[in-house]
Write a protein that holds these residues in place. Sequence first.
Motif, PDB file in Angstrom:
ATOM      1  N   ASN A 247      31.734  27.656  36.171  1.00  0.00           N
ATOM      2  CA  ASN A 247      31.558  26.768  37.320  1.00  0.00           C
ATOM      3  C   ASN A 247      30.327  25.880  37.151  1.00  0.00           C
ATOM      4  OD1 ASN A 247      33.817  27.677  38.613  1.00  0.00           O
ATOM      5  ND2 ASN A 247      32.708  29.167  39.888  1.00  0.00           N
ATOM      6  N   GLU A 248      29.261  26.469  36.609  1.00  0.00           N
ATOM      7  CA  GLU A 248      28.036  25.721  36.393  1.00  0.00           C
ATOM      8  C   GLU A 248      28.251  24.616  35.367  1.00  0.00           C
ATOM      9  OE1 GLU A 248      23.650  26.597  34.662  1.00  0.00           O
ATOM     10  OE2 GLU A 248      24.444  28.119  36.024  1.00  0.00           O
ATOM     11  N   VAL A 249      28.947  24.918  34.290  1.00  0.00           N
ATOM     12  CA  VAL A 249      29.252  23.925  33.256  1.00  0.00           C
ATOM     13  C   VAL A 249      30.161  22.845  33.846  1.00  0.00           C
ATOM     14  CG1 VAL A 249      30.442  23.562  31.064  1.00  0.00           C
ATOM     15  CG2 VAL A 249      28.898  25.498  31.322  1.00  0.00           C
ATOM     16  N   ALA A 250      31.168  23.241  34.596  1.00  0.00           N
ATOM     17  CA  ALA A 250      32.087  22.282  35.203  1.00  0.00           C
ATOM     18  C   ALA A 250      31.338  21.365  36.174  1.00  0.00           C
ATOM     19  CB  ALA A 250      33.214  23.015  35.921  1.00  0.00           C
ATOM     20  N   GLU A 251      30.403  21.921  36.939  1.00  0.00           N
ATOM     21  CA  GLU A 251      29.616  21.112  37.863  1.00  0.00           C
ATOM     22  C   GLU A 251      28.746  20.116  37.104  1.00  0.00           C
ATOM     23  OE1 GLU A 251      27.388  23.565  40.576  1.00  0.00           O
ATOM     24  OE2 GLU A 251      29.199  24.498  41.368  1.00  0.00           O
ATOM     25  N   ARG A 252      28.110  20.593  36.006  1.00  0.00           N
ATOM     26  CA  ARG A 252      27.278  19.694  35.191  1.00  0.00           C
ATOM     27  C   ARG A 252      28.115  18.575  34.575  1.00  0.00           C
ATOM     28  NH1 ARG A 252      22.766  23.148  31.869  1.00  0.00           N
ATOM     29  NH2 ARG A 252      21.670  23.918  33.716  1.00  0.00           N
ATOM     30  N   VAL A 253      29.295  18.933  34.069  1.00  0.00           N
ATOM     31  CA  VAL A 253      30.193  17.934  33.478  1.00  0.00           C
ATOM     32  C   VAL A 253      30.612  16.927  34.546  1.00  0.00           C
ATOM     33  CG1 VAL A 253      32.500  17.587  32.486  1.00  0.00           C
ATOM     34  CG2 VAL A 253      30.999  19.372  31.574  1.00  0.00           C
ATOM     35  N   ALA A 254      30.978  17.433  35.718  1.00  0.00           N
ATOM     36  CA  ALA A 254      31.405  16.549  36.806  1.00  0.00           C
ATOM     37  C   ALA A 254      30.245  15.649  37.243  1.00  0.00           C
ATOM     38  CB  ALA A 254      31.932  17.367  37.982  1.00  0.00           C
ATOM     39  N   ALA A 255      29.039  16.199  37.322  1.00  0.00           N
ATOM     40  CA  ALA A 255      27.872  15.413  37.723  1.00  0.00           C
ATOM     41  C   ALA A 255      27.563  14.339  36.685  1.00  0.00           C
ATOM     42  CB  ALA A 255      26.666  16.322  37.934  1.00  0.00           C
TER      43      ALA A 255
ATOM     44  N   ALA B  20      30.101  11.624  36.854  1.00  0.00           N
ATOM     45  CA  ALA B  20      29.824  10.745  37.989  1.00  0.00           C
ATOM     46  C   ALA B  20      28.688   9.775  37.657  1.00  0.00           C
ATOM     47  CB  ALA B  20      29.487  11.568  39.226  1.00  0.00           C
ATOM     48  N   GLU B  21      27.643  10.274  36.959  1.00  0.00           N
ATOM     49  CA  GLU B  21      26.540   9.409  36.536  1.00  0.00           C
ATOM     50  C   GLU B  21      27.043   8.324  35.582  1.00  0.00           C
ATOM     51  OE1 GLU B  21      23.604  11.860  34.695  1.00  0.00           O
ATOM     52  OE2 GLU B  21      23.063  12.877  36.566  1.00  0.00           O
ATOM     53  N   LEU B  22      27.874   8.740  34.630  1.00  0.00           N
ATOM     54  CA  LEU B  22      28.416   7.779  33.664  1.00  0.00           C
ATOM     55  C   LEU B  22      29.343   6.771  34.334  1.00  0.00           C
ATOM     56  CD1 LEU B  22      29.063  10.112  30.594  1.00  0.00           C
ATOM     57  CD2 LEU B  22      27.242   8.420  30.874  1.00  0.00           C
ATOM     58  N   ASP B  23      30.128   7.230  35.303  1.00  0.00           N
ATOM     59  CA  ASP B  23      31.003   6.311  36.047  1.00  0.00           C
ATOM     60  C   ASP B  23      30.165   5.267  36.776  1.00  0.00           C
ATOM     61  OD1 ASP B  23      33.250   7.630  35.151  1.00  0.00           O
ATOM     62  OD2 ASP B  23      33.582   8.744  37.030  1.00  0.00           O
ATOM     63  N   GLU B  24      29.078   5.715  37.403  1.00  0.00           N
ATOM     64  CA  GLU B  24      28.199   4.792  38.113  1.00  0.00           C
ATOM     65  C   GLU B  24      27.536   3.821  37.135  1.00  0.00           C
ATOM     66  OE1 GLU B  24      26.525   2.872  41.222  1.00  0.00           O
ATOM     67  OE2 GLU B  24      28.033   4.458  41.345  1.00  0.00           O
TER      68      GLU B  24
END
Length: 152
Positions: free
Chosen positions: A5-13, A16-20
């Motif tokens: 979950n922690e890895v998935a959250e980091r990947v998702a975060a 999101a940074e890269l998308d922005e």
Amino acid sequence: MTEINEVAERVAARRAELDEEEKLLAERLDAVRAEREELAVAMRVWERMHAQLDAEKPSTQAETAQVGGRGVLLVPHRKADAGEDILPPDYQRLMKIARDAGGPVRVKDVGVELDLEVEVKGRLEPLRGKLSKLAGRGWLRKLPDGRFQTAP
């Protein structure tokens, strides 16, 4: 599980940074492209204006230029050492009429000399434009009453 979950959250975060960042870069790229297009347009306008200014510079002989797809005569600015022979023939004739008059002439008087239909409305306007052009380039003087005389 918490590690996943922690890895998935980091990947998702990070995603999101890269998308922005991608969105900001795309906006910046659009702005750069728009500015480059504006510069290209400005350069084309400058080149046209530069060509027109070059064409309007005083010349030692009468030249022609293309305006609206039509050839037009250019009347050079008067120089102290230049004679009327550098003017196009039509303008030389106008200068001769003004000189021979011995004083200020009305546009109508010049029209009579040229055998124009001076009583027809609007027939003298092109002639008035030519005389005004000669005045604007220093060949004639336009008096406040609308008459023209040779420049000293």
